[in-house]
Scaffold this active site. Structure first.
Site, PDB file in Angstrom:
ATOM      1  N   ASP A  66     -35.235 -81.291  -8.772  1.00  0.00           N
ATOM      2  CA  ASP A  66     -34.349 -81.997  -7.855  1.00  0.00           C
ATOM      3  C   ASP A  66     -34.865 -83.424  -7.724  1.00  0.00           C
ATOM      4  O   ASP A  66     -35.908 -83.654  -7.109  1.00  0.00           O
ATOM      5  CB  ASP A  66     -34.321 -81.316  -6.480  1.00  0.00           C
ATOM      6  CG  ASP A  66     -33.237 -81.885  -5.569  1.00  0.00           C
ATOM      7  OD1 ASP A  66     -32.936 -83.092  -5.689  1.00  0.00           O
ATOM      8  OD2 ASP A  66     -32.694 -81.137  -4.743  1.00  0.00           O
ATOM      9  N   THR A 100     -24.673 -69.662  -7.280  1.00  0.00           N
ATOM     10  CA  THR A 100     -24.028 -69.546  -5.973  1.00  0.00           C
ATOM     11  C   THR A 100     -23.603 -70.923  -5.469  1.00  0.00           C
ATOM     12  O   THR A 100     -23.310 -71.085  -4.284  1.00  0.00           O
ATOM     13  CB  THR A 100     -24.976 -68.894  -4.946  1.00  0.00           C
ATOM     14  OG1 THR A 100     -26.210 -69.631  -4.932  1.00  0.00           O
ATOM     15  CG2 THR A 100     -25.264 -67.447  -5.302  1.00  0.00           C
ATOM     16  N   ARG A 106     -21.535 -74.247  -7.456  1.00  0.00           N
ATOM     17  CA  ARG A 106     -20.186 -74.616  -7.862  1.00  0.00           C
ATOM     18  C   ARG A 106     -19.955 -74.192  -9.314  1.00  0.00           C
ATOM     19  O   ARG A 106     -20.808 -74.381 -10.178  1.00  0.00           O
ATOM     20  CB  ARG A 106     -19.960 -76.124  -7.720  1.00  0.00           C
ATOM     21  CG  ARG A 106     -19.848 -76.591  -6.266  1.00  0.00           C
ATOM     22  CD  ARG A 106     -18.583 -76.045  -5.608  1.00  0.00           C
ATOM     23  NE  ARG A 106     -18.382 -76.507  -4.241  1.00  0.00           N
ATOM     24  CZ  ARG A 106     -18.802 -75.867  -3.158  1.00  0.00           C
ATOM     25  NH1 ARG A 106     -19.480 -74.738  -3.292  1.00  0.00           N
ATOM     26  NH2 ARG A 106     -18.553 -76.340  -1.954  1.00  0.00           N
ATOM     27  N   ASP A 132     -21.203 -66.329  -8.287  1.00  0.00           N
ATOM     28  CA  ASP A 132     -20.441 -66.320  -7.043  1.00  0.00           C
ATOM     29  C   ASP A 132     -19.464 -67.485  -6.995  1.00  0.00           C
ATOM     30  O   ASP A 132     -18.758 -67.667  -6.007  1.00  0.00           O
ATOM     31  CB  ASP A 132     -21.393 -66.373  -5.845  1.00  0.00           C
ATOM     32  CG  ASP A 132     -20.679 -66.170  -4.513  1.00  0.00           C
ATOM     33  OD1 ASP A 132     -19.925 -65.189  -4.402  1.00  0.00           O
ATOM     34  OD2 ASP A 132     -20.869 -67.004  -3.598  1.00  0.00           O
ATOM     35  N   GLU A 154     -10.802 -71.313  -9.036  1.00  0.00           N
ATOM     36  CA  GLU A 154     -10.813 -70.306  -7.965  1.00  0.00           C
ATOM     37  C   GLU A 154      -9.483 -70.337  -7.223  1.00  0.00           C
ATOM     38  O   GLU A 154      -8.956 -71.424  -6.967  1.00  0.00           O
ATOM     39  CB  GLU A 154     -11.964 -70.585  -6.995  1.00  0.00           C
ATOM     40  CG  GLU A 154     -13.333 -70.437  -7.656  1.00  0.00           C
ATOM     41  CD  GLU A 154     -14.481 -70.657  -6.682  1.00  0.00           C
ATOM     42  OE1 GLU A 154     -14.230 -70.947  -5.496  1.00  0.00           O
ATOM     43  OE2 GLU A 154     -15.644 -70.536  -7.098  1.00  0.00           O
ATOM     44  N   HIS A 160     -17.025 -65.963  -4.468  1.00  0.00           N
ATOM     45  CA  HIS A 160     -17.493 -67.135  -3.715  1.00  0.00           C
ATOM     46  C   HIS A 160     -17.673 -66.796  -2.233  1.00  0.00           C
ATOM     47  O   HIS A 160     -17.155 -67.489  -1.348  1.00  0.00           O
ATOM     48  CB  HIS A 160     -16.542 -68.316  -3.876  1.00  0.00           C
ATOM     49  CG  HIS A 160     -17.240 -69.638  -3.746  1.00  0.00           C
ATOM     50  ND1 HIS A 160     -16.831 -70.777  -4.387  1.00  0.00           N
ATOM     51  CD2 HIS A 160     -18.347 -70.004  -3.035  1.00  0.00           C
ATOM     52  CE1 HIS A 160     -17.631 -71.790  -4.087  1.00  0.00           C
ATOM     53  NE2 HIS A 160     -18.563 -71.339  -3.256  1.00  0.00           N
TER      54      HIS A 160
END
Length: 310
Positions: A176, A232, A234, A258, A263, A282
């Site tokens: 990150d 989990t 995008r 997820d 969607e 999701h």
């Protein structure tokens, strides 16, 4: 403005937690319904001219903003703001705020659930048992203790996932570029190292133009054979065609997903019915506690912005 003279809050869903509604007594609450389209949002903006939009479902683009000249703030019921046209909002002096961290525990639990389900073949064995099979003599699951979890994104959700994984004995590495003050149980690495060393990869970053399809044919090829991929965050973070190929070949042991590029997932999606895919709609952030905390945070964030404009 409503017929009652109250300014309107538009909620792009059919409901909002009572605890959040209690904060919004000075406003008319307009609901967009369970599955609003982008055009539904535009039409409701034109009809009610809301001062704020709380975004749960659908997209909010420039057309909706232009249809609501009173609009001052768009508040996300959650942390991901990719469904909001932030450039259009900035050009119109509309603030975009998010309930960062409000659903972190819930999503981290979902990530860990998918990791465990993939490693232990939970859904496959369940189906076999219900069909009358007893695979004890032939089945071998993956033990996660001592294995390496690679986290892409080390915000509130990524850090909670790291803590949970560390508690079951996993080594945790993470990437990150914006994270600082990481706890000792997370080893920061670059992406090349993360692909190379991870036994499990879990995505916890927002979707941006720079990281779209960060899981793709090239990055999957750089991963260890038998890697588990969990998302989990995008759906746009994954090249779904490349992932399907990698799972089908066995290079990816299994994928726990997820979120998806489109969607709701349409009937006939190539992941459906495929061995090696554990799917959920999701719902990582959808718990009773998260529903309240996200609603309250979204309402408070919007009210804070409106207070500055009053």
């Amino acid at each position: 403005m409503s017929v009652e003279g109250k300014p309107a809050f538009l909620v792009t869903a059919a409901d909002l937690a009572p605890e959040a509604l209690a904060l919004l007594g000075d406003y008319e609450i307009v609901y967009a319904g369970r599955t609003p389209s982008e055009q539904d949002i535009v039409d409701l903006c034109a009809r009610h001219n809301p001062v704020a939009i709380i975004v749960r479902y659908s997209k909010v683009g420039a057309a909706a903003m232009d249809a609501a000249p009173a609009l001052r703030v768009i508040s996300k019921h959650g942390s991901g703001t990719d469904t909001i046209d932030k450039a259009a909002a900035k050009n119109r002096d509309i603030e975009v705020v998010a309930a960062v961290g409000a659903n972190a525990q819930a999503v981290a639990e979902q990530a860990l659930t998918l990791i465990l389900a993939c490693a232990k073949s939970v859904t496959e064995l369940n189906e076999r048992m219900h069909s009358g099979h007893w695979d004890k003599a032939t089945h071998k699951s993956l033990e996660l203790g001592g294995k390496t979890l690679g986290l892409v994104g080390l915000g509130a959700i990524g850090r909670k996932t790291a803590l949970m994984a560390s508690a079951i004995g996993m080594r945790v590495i993470g990437f990150d570029p914006y994270a600082s003050d990481l706890p000792g149980h997370i080893q920061p690495v670059d992406l090349d190292t993360l692909w190379r060393e991870s036994d499990v990869i879990s995505l916890h970053c927002p979707l941006t133009a720079d990281n779209a399809k960060i899981i793709n044919e090239k990055t999957l090829a750089a991963c260890r054979p038998g890697v588990i991929v969990v998302n989990t965050a995008r759906g746009g973070l994954i090249d779904e065609v490349a992932l399907l190929k990698a799972v089908s070949s066995g290079h990816v042991r299994s994928a726990g997903l997820d979120s998806f590029s489109q969607e709701p997932m349409a009937q006939g999606h190539p992941f459906q019915g495929r061995k090696g895919f554990i799917l959920s709609p999701h719902v990582g952030g959808v718990t009773s506690a998260a529903y309240v905390s996200m609603g309250v945070a979204a309402a408070r964030n919007a009210l804070n912005v409106l207070a500055r404009h009053s």
